[in-house]
Design a protein around this motif. Structure first.
Motif, PDB file in Angstrom:
ATOM      1  N   VAL A  95       0.842  -1.190   0.000  1.00  0.00           N
ATOM      2  CA  VAL A  95       0.000   0.000   0.000  1.00  0.00           C
ATOM      3  C   VAL A  95       0.879   1.242   0.000  1.00  0.00           C
ATOM      4  N   GLY A  96       0.336   2.312  -0.550  1.00  0.00           N
ATOM      5  CA  GLY A  96       1.057   3.581  -0.603  1.00  0.00           C
ATOM      6  C   GLY A  96       0.128   4.715  -0.229  1.00  0.00           C
ATOM      7  N   GLY A  97       0.455   5.902  -0.687  1.00  0.00           N
ATOM      8  CA  GLY A  97      -0.381   7.071  -0.439  1.00  0.00           C
ATOM      9  C   GLY A  97       0.103   7.973   0.668  1.00  0.00           C
ATOM     10  N   GLY A  98       1.237   7.634   1.287  1.00  0.00           N
ATOM     11  CA  GLY A  98       1.737   8.450   2.391  1.00  0.00           C
ATOM     12  C   GLY A  98       2.610   9.605   1.961  1.00  0.00           C
ATOM     13  N   GLU A  99       2.771   9.794   0.657  1.00  0.00           N
ATOM     14  CA  GLU A  99       3.668  10.830   0.163  1.00  0.00           C
ATOM     15  C   GLU A  99       2.926  12.172   0.091  1.00  0.00           C
ATOM     16  N   THR A 100       3.646  13.238   0.384  1.00  0.00           N
ATOM     17  CA  THR A 100       3.082  14.588   0.344  1.00  0.00           C
ATOM     18  C   THR A 100       3.896  15.447  -0.616  1.00  0.00           C
TER      19      THR A 100
ATOM     20  N   LEU B 225       3.252  -4.249   3.812  1.00  0.00           N
ATOM     21  CA  LEU B 225       4.175  -3.919   2.730  1.00  0.00           C
ATOM     22  C   LEU B 225       3.868  -2.506   2.256  1.00  0.00           C
ATOM     23  N   SER B 226       4.890  -1.673   2.227  1.00  0.00           N
ATOM     24  CA  SER B 226       4.733  -0.268   1.869  1.00  0.00           C
ATOM     25  C   SER B 226       5.482   0.026   0.585  1.00  0.00           C
ATOM     26  N   THR B 227       4.889   0.867  -0.260  1.00  0.00           N
ATOM     27  CA  THR B 227       5.554   1.202  -1.524  1.00  0.00           C
ATOM     28  C   THR B 227       6.702   2.185  -1.339  1.00  0.00           C
ATOM     29  N   THR B 228       6.671   2.975  -0.254  1.00  0.00           N
ATOM     30  CA  THR B 228       7.717   3.969  -0.018  1.00  0.00           C
ATOM     31  C   THR B 228       8.001   4.088   1.476  1.00  0.00           C
ATOM     32  N   GLU B 229       9.118   4.700   1.797  1.00  0.00           N
ATOM     33  CA  GLU B 229       9.468   4.908   3.205  1.00  0.00           C
ATOM     34  C   GLU B 229       8.497   5.880   3.871  1.00  0.00           C
TER      35      GLU B 229
ATOM     36  N   ILE C  59       9.490  -2.401   3.005  1.00  0.00           N
ATOM     37  CA  ILE C  59       9.355  -1.643   1.772  1.00  0.00           C
ATOM     38  C   ILE C  59       9.316  -2.606   0.586  1.00  0.00           C
ATOM     39  N   LEU C  60       8.285  -2.461  -0.245  1.00  0.00           N
ATOM     40  CA  LEU C  60       8.198  -3.195  -1.507  1.00  0.00           C
ATOM     41  C   LEU C  60       7.697  -2.228  -2.557  1.00  0.00           C
ATOM     42  N   SER C  61       8.634  -1.695  -3.322  1.00  0.00           N
ATOM     43  CA  SER C  61       8.311  -0.621  -4.262  1.00  0.00           C
ATOM     44  C   SER C  61       7.321  -1.129  -5.317  1.00  0.00           C
TER      45      SER C  61
END
Length: 221
Positions: free
Chosen positions: A149-154, A199-203, A219-221
């Motif tokens: 999953v992702g979506g934590g980027e700003t 599993l996260s797409t980004t740090e 992390i799993l891009s």
């Protein structure tokens, strides 16, 4: 990851029974539908896996057309949907997000029925690939994998000058909704805490999942 039992003539193995939650899943597409479809295909390459792939009924025609030509014998397709009044037309908007949340809730009850019938070994949430909506399937008494999953980027503040008014408004709404769900939705925190593996797409997303209570985050891009 097979489970062995002894029998006359030696060891026998039963398949590892996996439920994949793939709200978005369709062949020959990119973005979220492509992620869902390709994760199912990759997991199905292991002959010891028996898979139940749960997706929405909108994807049925495309999936059945594809598997009629290219069968995936160890995948059972489960087409589940919420009541017709709650189904969202189009490809975006608030109604789609409400529909997606309701679908996740209903998927739990569908998954519970599957578990009672076949005794699942693993449940994995695949799509949508965003951390700020819960997966109620995490409440099944089965090891739960969340993501990737992702979506934590700003978007950095310096980028805002390059955006038009619509783009700035979108980013601000996205940040507000994400922060609100992190703070006010206990089911998002519960999903993070229940995950045997997240599993996260980004740090950036990994940090947010850890803040929500995720313990084993990779992390799993």
């Amino acid at each position: 990851m097979t489970q062995a039992t002894s029998s006359e003539g030696g060891e026998t193995r039963r398949p590892v029974k996996i439920l994949l939650s793939v709200f978005a899943c369709s062949p020959h597409q990119g973005s979220e539908p492509g992620v869902g479809w390709n994760v199912v295909k990759q997991v199905s390459k292991y002959p010891e896996h028996e898979i139940w792939a749960m997706t929405r009924s909108e994807n049925r025609e495309a999936i059945e057309r594809e598997v009629a030509i290219n069968p995936i014998p160890n995948v059972h397709w489960v087409f589940y949907d919420v009541p017709r009044w709650a189904r969202a037309p189009g490809k975006g908007g608030i109604k789609l997000q409400f529909y997606y949340y309701l679908w996740q809730l209903g998927a739990y009850f569908e998954g519970r029925k599957i578990h009672k019938q076949v005794n699942l070994d693993i449940v994995q949430h695949v799509t949508y690939v965003k951390y700020w909506v819960p997966s109620f399937l995490s409440n099944l008494p089965v090891p739960f994998i969340w993501g990737p999953v992702g979506g934590g980027e700003t978007a950095p503040n310096s980028f805002y000058a390059t955006l038009d008014e619509k783009g700035r408004r979108y980013e601000k709404i996205r940040d507000t909704v994400r922060a609100t769900t992190e703070t006010l939705d206990p089911f998002v925190r519960r999903t993070a805490r229940k995950a045997r593996l997240a599993l996260s797409t980004t740090e950036e997303t990994a940090a947010r999942i850890r803040k929500l209570g995720g313990r084993n985050v990779r992390i799993l891009s």
